[in-house]
Design a protein around this motif. Sequence first.
Motif, PDB file in Angstrom:
ATOM      1  N   VAL A 162       0.840  -1.201   0.000  1.00 13.32           N
ATOM      2  CA  VAL A 162       0.000   0.000   0.000  1.00 13.32           C
ATOM      3  C   VAL A 162       0.876   1.252   0.000  1.00 13.32           C
ATOM      4  O   VAL A 162       0.603   2.223  -0.711  1.00 13.32           O
ATOM      5  CB  VAL A 162      -0.945  -0.008   1.221  1.00 13.32           C
ATOM      6  CG1 VAL A 162      -1.609   1.356   1.402  1.00 13.32           C
ATOM      7  CG2 VAL A 162      -2.006  -1.091   1.066  1.00 13.32           C
ATOM      8  N   ALA A 166       0.838   4.090  -2.846  1.00 12.82           N
ATOM      9  CA  ALA A 166       0.547   5.474  -2.459  1.00 12.82           C
ATOM     10  C   ALA A 166       1.631   6.416  -2.964  1.00 12.82           C
ATOM     11  O   ALA A 166       1.346   7.498  -3.498  1.00 12.82           O
ATOM     12  CB  ALA A 166       0.434   5.567  -0.932  1.00 12.82           C
ATOM     13  N   SER A 172      -2.456   9.292  -0.356  1.00 12.29           N
ATOM     14  CA  SER A 172      -2.196   8.845   1.008  1.00 12.29           C
ATOM     15  C   SER A 172      -2.471   7.349   1.092  1.00 12.29           C
ATOM     16  O   SER A 172      -3.222   6.783   0.275  1.00 12.29           O
ATOM     17  CB  SER A 172      -3.100   9.584   1.990  1.00 12.29           C
ATOM     18  OG  SER A 172      -4.445   9.144   1.856  1.00 12.29           O
ATOM     19  N   GLU A 173      -1.865   6.697   2.076  1.00  9.99           N
ATOM     20  CA  GLU A 173      -2.083   5.259   2.235  1.00  9.99           C
ATOM     21  C   GLU A 173      -3.546   4.958   2.551  1.00  9.99           C
ATOM     22  O   GLU A 173      -4.102   3.953   2.085  1.00  9.99           O
ATOM     23  CB  GLU A 173      -1.169   4.708   3.331  1.00  9.99           C
ATOM     24  CG  GLU A 173       0.305   4.750   2.954  1.00  9.99           C
ATOM     25  CD  GLU A 173       1.194   4.130   4.009  1.00  9.99           C
ATOM     26  OE1 GLU A 173       0.705   3.258   4.769  1.00  9.99           O
ATOM     27  OE2 GLU A 173       2.380   4.502   4.081  1.00  9.99           O
ATOM     28  N   GLY A 174      -4.181   5.829   3.303  1.00 11.09           N
ATOM     29  CA  GLY A 174      -5.589   5.638   3.619  1.00 11.09           C
ATOM     30  C   GLY A 174      -6.461   5.686   2.380  1.00 11.09           C
ATOM     31  O   GLY A 174      -7.397   4.890   2.224  1.00 11.09           O
ATOM     32  N   THR A 175      -6.137   6.615   1.491  1.00  8.38           N
ATOM     33  CA  THR A 175      -6.895   6.728   0.235  1.00  8.38           C
ATOM     34  C   THR A 175      -6.712   5.486  -0.620  1.00  8.38           C
ATOM     35  O   THR A 175      -7.673   4.977  -1.219  1.00  8.38           O
ATOM     36  CB  THR A 175      -6.441   7.975  -0.546  1.00  8.38           C
ATOM     37  OG1 THR A 175      -6.714   9.140   0.227  1.00  8.38           O
ATOM     38  CG2 THR A 175      -7.173   8.086  -1.880  1.00  8.38           C
ATOM     39  N   ARG A 177      -6.041   2.465   0.459  1.00  2.80           N
ATOM     40  CA  ARG A 177      -6.814   1.385   1.081  1.00  2.80           C
ATOM     41  C   ARG A 177      -8.303   1.507   0.753  1.00  2.80           C
ATOM     42  O   ARG A 177      -8.978   0.509   0.501  1.00  2.80           O
ATOM     43  CB  ARG A 177      -6.602   1.396   2.596  1.00  2.80           C
ATOM     44  CG  ARG A 177      -5.213   0.957   3.043  1.00  2.80           C
ATOM     45  CD  ARG A 177      -5.173   0.714   4.543  1.00  2.80           C
ATOM     46  NE  ARG A 177      -3.833   0.362   4.991  1.00  2.80           N
ATOM     47  CZ  ARG A 177      -2.919   1.243   5.408  1.00  2.80           C
ATOM     48  NH1 ARG A 177      -3.226   2.541   5.447  1.00  2.80           N
ATOM     49  NH2 ARG A 177      -1.726   0.846   5.789  1.00  2.80           N
ATOM     50  N   ASN A 178      -8.810   2.738   0.768  1.00  2.16           N
ATOM     51  CA  ASN A 178     -10.222   2.953   0.454  1.00  2.16           C
ATOM     52  C   ASN A 178     -10.544   2.534  -0.976  1.00  2.16           C
ATOM     53  O   ASN A 178     -11.569   1.892  -1.243  1.00  2.16           O
ATOM     54  CB  ASN A 178     -10.599   4.421   0.659  1.00  2.16           C
ATOM     55  CG  ASN A 178     -10.673   4.802   2.129  1.00  2.16           C
ATOM     56  OD1 ASN A 178     -10.827   3.936   2.991  1.00  2.16           O
ATOM     57  ND2 ASN A 178     -10.559   6.092   2.411  1.00  2.16           N
ATOM     58  N   HIS A 179      -9.663   2.903  -1.905  1.00  2.56           N
ATOM     59  CA  HIS A 179      -9.896   2.560  -3.313  1.00  2.56           C
ATOM     60  C   HIS A 179      -9.772   1.049  -3.530  1.00  2.56           C
ATOM     61  O   HIS A 179     -10.542   0.459  -4.306  1.00  2.56           O
ATOM     62  CB  HIS A 179      -8.921   3.301  -4.218  1.00  2.56           C
ATOM     63  CG  HIS A 179      -9.211   4.761  -4.364  1.00  2.56           C
ATOM     64  ND1 HIS A 179     -10.473   5.242  -4.630  1.00  2.56           N
ATOM     65  CD2 HIS A 179      -8.404   5.853  -4.284  1.00  2.56           C
ATOM     66  CE1 HIS A 179     -10.442   6.563  -4.700  1.00  2.56           C
ATOM     67  NE2 HIS A 179      -9.192   6.956  -4.493  1.00  2.56           N
ATOM     68  N   SER A 181     -10.417  -1.225  -1.289  1.00  2.00           N
ATOM     69  CA  SER A 181     -11.620  -1.797  -0.686  1.00  2.00           C
ATOM     70  C   SER A 181     -12.806  -1.658  -1.627  1.00  2.00           C
ATOM     71  O   SER A 181     -13.586  -2.602  -1.807  1.00  2.00           O
ATOM     72  CB  SER A 181     -11.907  -1.097   0.643  1.00  2.00           C
ATOM     73  OG  SER A 181     -13.110  -1.596   1.213  1.00  2.00           O
TER      74      SER A 181
END
Length: 205
Positions: A162, A166, A172-175, A177-179, A181
């Motif tokens: 991830v 990123a 961002s790593e969170g973004t 992960r969201n994509h 998912s």
Amino acid sequence: MTAAAIRLVLADDQALVRGALSALLGLEPDIEVVAEAGTGEEAVALARSERPDVVLMDVEMPGMDGIEACAAVRAASPQTRVLVVTTFGRPGYLRRALQAGASGFVVKDTPASQLADAVRRVHQGLRVVDPALATDSLVSGESPLTARETDVLRAARDGSSVAAIASRLFLSEGTVRNHLSGAIGKTGAGNRAEAVLVAEGNGWL
């Protein structure tokens, strides 16, 4: 060769395939193979320098793939028409190729006489699409993935972390992960590796 011969560029990363296509199509009295390319980038450069009537373009090539190259060829030489030919008859490939400006889409097991006829029809300004693939495309519908989910899945093809994805996509790593998912959910996969396989199988990547 007649003065009105269709000037053709062949683009395929497999030399044996290029050679076979060149030999078969070169037998046609109204088709002249003027150059061959092993990559999408080479195909675009040849379109710019040779100004061929038609480029016969493979989809899966290293670097710039055939669909990206199709759009670039059309931009570099607007009068050149592109006929996409591929081993993999995936509905998503068809949709993306037509969106990129291709005039036709056929699979590689098309008989030589039909392939030559497809080149002629594309040169005449007609659209040529493998009928079975056209039906499959209508049934499967559009890709459910957003543009960013598609980018993230493409970046995940090689198993990158991830953090690496990123960094590569400036997200961002969170973004990321969201994509990932979202893509996993839309493809009905159990994990991102399965999501990549499903998306590739449908020609969405």
